[in-house]
Motif scaffolding. Structure first.
Motif, mmCIF file in Angstrom:
data_model
loop_
_atom_site.group_PDB
_atom_site.id
_atom_site.type_symbol
_atom_site.label_atom_id
_atom_site.label_comp_id
_atom_site.label_asym_id
_atom_site.label_seq_id
_atom_site.Cartn_x
_atom_site.Cartn_y
_atom_site.Cartn_z
ATOM 1 N N MET A 1 4.772 -13.027 -18.020
ATOM 2 C CA MET A 1 5.264 -12.382 -16.794
ATOM 3 C C MET A 1 4.599 -11.013 -16.613
ATOM 4 S SD MET A 1 9.158 -11.320 -15.677
ATOM 5 C CE MET A 1 9.629 -12.989 -15.237
ATOM 6 N N THR A 2 4.294 -10.669 -15.405
ATOM 7 C CA THR A 2 3.692 -9.370 -15.095
ATOM 8 C C THR A 2 4.702 -8.248 -15.306
ATOM 9 O OG1 THR A 2 2.238 -10.382 -13.454
ATOM 10 C CG2 THR A 2 2.593 -8.010 -13.276
ATOM 11 N N GLN A 3 4.237 -7.164 -15.914
ATOM 12 C CA GLN A 3 5.049 -5.974 -16.108
ATOM 13 C C GLN A 3 4.399 -4.820 -15.345
ATOM 14 O OE1 GLN A 3 6.617 -6.000 -20.479
ATOM 15 N NE2 GLN A 3 4.633 -6.981 -20.479
ATOM 16 N N ILE A 4 5.224 -3.935 -14.809
ATOM 17 C CA ILE A 4 4.728 -2.914 -13.878
ATOM 18 C C ILE A 4 5.204 -1.538 -14.302
ATOM 19 C CG2 ILE A 4 4.714 -2.168 -11.456
ATOM 20 C CD1 ILE A 4 5.412 -5.116 -10.746
ATOM 21 N N VAL A 5 4.279 -0.579 -14.260
ATOM 22 C CA VAL A 5 4.590 0.827 -14.531
ATOM 23 C C VAL A 5 4.337 1.621 -13.253
ATOM 24 C CG1 VAL A 5 3.906 2.888 -15.824
ATOM 25 C CG2 VAL A 5 4.097 0.681 -17.000
ATOM 26 N N ILE A 6 5.317 2.426 -12.874
ATOM 27 C CA ILE A 6 5.202 3.269 -11.674
ATOM 28 C C ILE A 6 5.425 4.726 -12.078
ATOM 29 C CG2 ILE A 6 6.125 3.782 -9.375
ATOM 30 C CD1 ILE A 6 7.193 0.877 -9.330
ATOM 31 N N PRO A 7 4.388 5.560 -12.054
ATOM 32 C CA PRO A 7 4.596 6.988 -12.317
ATOM 33 C C PRO A 7 5.127 7.688 -11.068
ATOM 34 C CG PRO A 7 2.248 6.503 -12.070
ATOM 35 C CD PRO A 7 2.981 5.199 -11.901
ATOM 36 N N PHE A 8 6.096 8.589 -11.259
ATOM 37 C CA PHE A 8 6.730 9.261 -10.114
ATOM 38 C C PHE A 8 6.913 10.738 -10.443
ATOM 39 C CE2 PHE A 8 10.767 10.428 -7.829
ATOM 40 C CZ PHE A 8 10.222 10.418 -6.545
ATOM 41 N N ARG A 9 6.307 11.607 -9.629
ATOM 42 C CA ARG A 9 6.373 13.042 -9.887
ATOM 43 C C ARG A 9 7.646 13.690 -9.355
ATOM 44 N NH1 ARG A 9 1.190 16.061 -7.992
ATOM 45 N NH2 ARG A 9 2.338 17.771 -8.960
ATOM 46 N N GLY A 10 8.329 13.019 -8.456
ATOM 47 C CA GLY A 10 9.584 13.556 -7.954
ATOM 48 C C GLY A 10 9.396 14.720 -7.005
ATOM 49 N N GLU A 11 10.289 15.678 -7.088
ATOM 50 C CA GLU A 11 10.305 16.782 -6.115
ATOM 51 C C GLU A 11 9.067 17.667 -6.208
ATOM 52 O OE1 GLU A 11 13.046 19.863 -8.755
ATOM 53 O OE2 GLU A 11 13.894 18.841 -7.015
ATOM 54 N N ASN A 12 8.273 17.538 -7.276
ATOM 55 C CA ASN A 12 7.051 18.327 -7.406
ATOM 56 C C ASN A 12 5.843 17.637 -6.781
ATOM 57 O OD1 ASN A 12 8.269 20.450 -8.874
ATOM 58 N ND2 ASN A 12 8.227 19.175 -10.714
ATOM 59 N N ALA A 37 11.222 -2.050 -4.446
ATOM 60 C CA ALA A 37 11.689 -3.285 -3.817
ATOM 61 C C ALA A 37 10.663 -4.396 -3.955
ATOM 62 C CB ALA A 37 12.015 -3.033 -2.342
ATOM 63 N N ALA A 38 9.380 -4.035 -3.911
ATOM 64 C CA ALA A 38 8.321 -5.027 -4.092
ATOM 65 C C ALA A 38 8.097 -5.352 -5.565
ATOM 66 C CB ALA A 38 7.019 -4.516 -3.472
ATOM 67 N N ALA A 39 8.195 -4.338 -6.418
ATOM 68 C CA ALA A 39 7.827 -4.517 -7.826
ATOM 69 C C ALA A 39 8.862 -5.277 -8.629
ATOM 70 C CB ALA A 39 7.578 -3.151 -8.463
ATOM 71 N N THR A 40 10.128 -4.985 -8.412
ATOM 72 C CA THR A 40 11.155 -5.555 -9.285
ATOM 73 C C THR A 40 11.315 -7.059 -9.127
ATOM 74 O OG1 THR A 40 12.864 -4.903 -7.685
ATOM 75 C CG2 THR A 40 12.460 -3.409 -9.534
ATOM 76 N N VAL A 41 10.856 -7.618 -8.009
ATOM 77 C CA VAL A 41 10.915 -9.075 -7.879
ATOM 78 C C VAL A 41 9.740 -9.754 -8.580
ATOM 79 C CG1 VAL A 41 12.175 -8.946 -5.699
ATOM 80 C CG2 VAL A 41 9.692 -9.143 -5.652
ATOM 81 N N ILE A 42 8.742 -8.968 -8.991
ATOM 82 C CA ILE A 42 7.567 -9.509 -9.674
ATOM 83 C C ILE A 42 7.800 -9.597 -11.174
ATOM 84 C CG2 ILE A 42 5.116 -9.124 -10.169
ATOM 85 C CD1 ILE A 42 5.693 -9.945 -7.297
ATOM 86 N N GLY A 43 8.411 -8.573 -11.745
ATOM 87 C CA GLY A 43 8.619 -8.564 -13.186
ATOM 88 C C GLY A 43 9.254 -7.269 -13.649
ATOM 89 N N ARG A 44 9.349 -7.120 -14.953
ATOM 90 C CA ARG A 44 9.919 -5.913 -15.544
ATOM 91 C C ARG A 44 9.183 -4.688 -15.008
ATOM 92 N NH1 ARG A 44 9.617 -4.312 -21.972
ATOM 93 N NH2 ARG A 44 10.966 -2.448 -21.850
#
Length: 199
Positions: A1-12, A37-44
C-alpha cells in the motif's frame, strides 16, 4: 500500500502571500485539509509539523501527526520516511489544494514500477515525489530541486520520471496563484479563498 508524507510549516508558511497573518494561517490549514482529503483515501498518511492546529487537523482527518525535527524540509521528510514500512512512498506538499486521489495514484504508479517520479513546480522546485522505497530519498529540496532529484535518481541507477500532473504542479504562493486555481481548489480552500479575495 502507498504511504504518504506531507510536510506542513503551519503559521510560519506562505510568507510570500500578501494577506494578513490570520488569513494566511487559515488558508494554510484549508489547503492542508484538501490535500489530506485526497491522501488519506490512498494509504497511511503522516503530517510532519509542530503546528498545533495542523496536528489537530491531521488527526481529525485520519492522518498521523509526526513531530518536525526542525532541520528543514529535507531532514523532516527523511525522519518521517524512516518510520515507515517498505513499499511505495509519496511526499506531497501541503499547498496543492487541487489534488484529488487519482493524481496521487498516477504519481505512485511510476514508483510501483521502480522509478523515482517527481512533479516540478513552475519555479523548478518539487511539489510531489514518488519513491519505490525510503532508501531512495535524499534531502534535496530548495531552488532547482526537481533537477537535483532527477540527477540523484541517475546517480543511484534508478529511472527518473518527470510527471505532468496539473493538480500537483499548481501550488499556491501568491494571490495570483489563488485566483488562477480558485475554481479547481478543494472545498476548504475555496471557502478560505472567498474570504481572502472578497472585495
Amino acid at each position: 500500500m502507498t504511504q504518504i508524507v506531507i510536510p506542513f510549516r503551519g503559521e510560519n508558511g506562505k510568507r510570500r502571500l500578501d494577506a494578513p497573518d490570520e488569513a494566511r494561517a487559515e488558508l494554510g490549514l484549508a489547503m492542508l485539509g484538501d490535500v489530506l482529503a485526497a491522501a488519506t483515501v490512498i494509504g497511511r498518511t503522516l503530517v510532519v509539523t509542530d503546528d498545533k492546529a495542523g496536528r489537530a487537523l491531521a488527526a481529525d482527518l485520519g492522518a498521523e501527526p509526526v513531530a518536525d525535527v526542525r532541520g528543514g524540509q529535507g531532514a523532516s521528510v527523511a525522519a518521517a520516511l524512516g518510520g515507515l514500512d517498505g513499499g511505495t512512498m509519496l511526499v506531497v506538499n501541503a499547498d496543492l489544494p487541487c489534488v484529488v486521489p487519482h493524481d496521487l495514484r498516477t504519481l505512485a504508479g511510476a514508483a510501483d514500477l521502480g522509478a523515482i517520479a517527481y512533479v516540478e513546480a513552475e519555479d523548478g522546485t518539487t511539489n510531489a515525489l514518488a519513491l519505490p522505497g525510503k532508501e531512495h530519498f535524499a534531502p534535496l529540496y530548495g531552488g532547482g530541486s526537481a533537477a537535483r532529484f532527477r540527477d540523484h535518481a541517475d546517480s543511484i541507477g534508478v529511472p527518473a520520471i518527470s510527471c505532468a500532473i496539473p493538480n500537483l504542479s499548481d501550488d499556491v504562493d501568491t494571490l495570483d496563484d489563488l485566483r488562477r486555481i480558485s475554481l479547481r481548489a478543494g472545498p476548504r480552500t475555496q471557502a478560505a479563498i472567498g474570504r481572502i479575495l472578497q472585495p
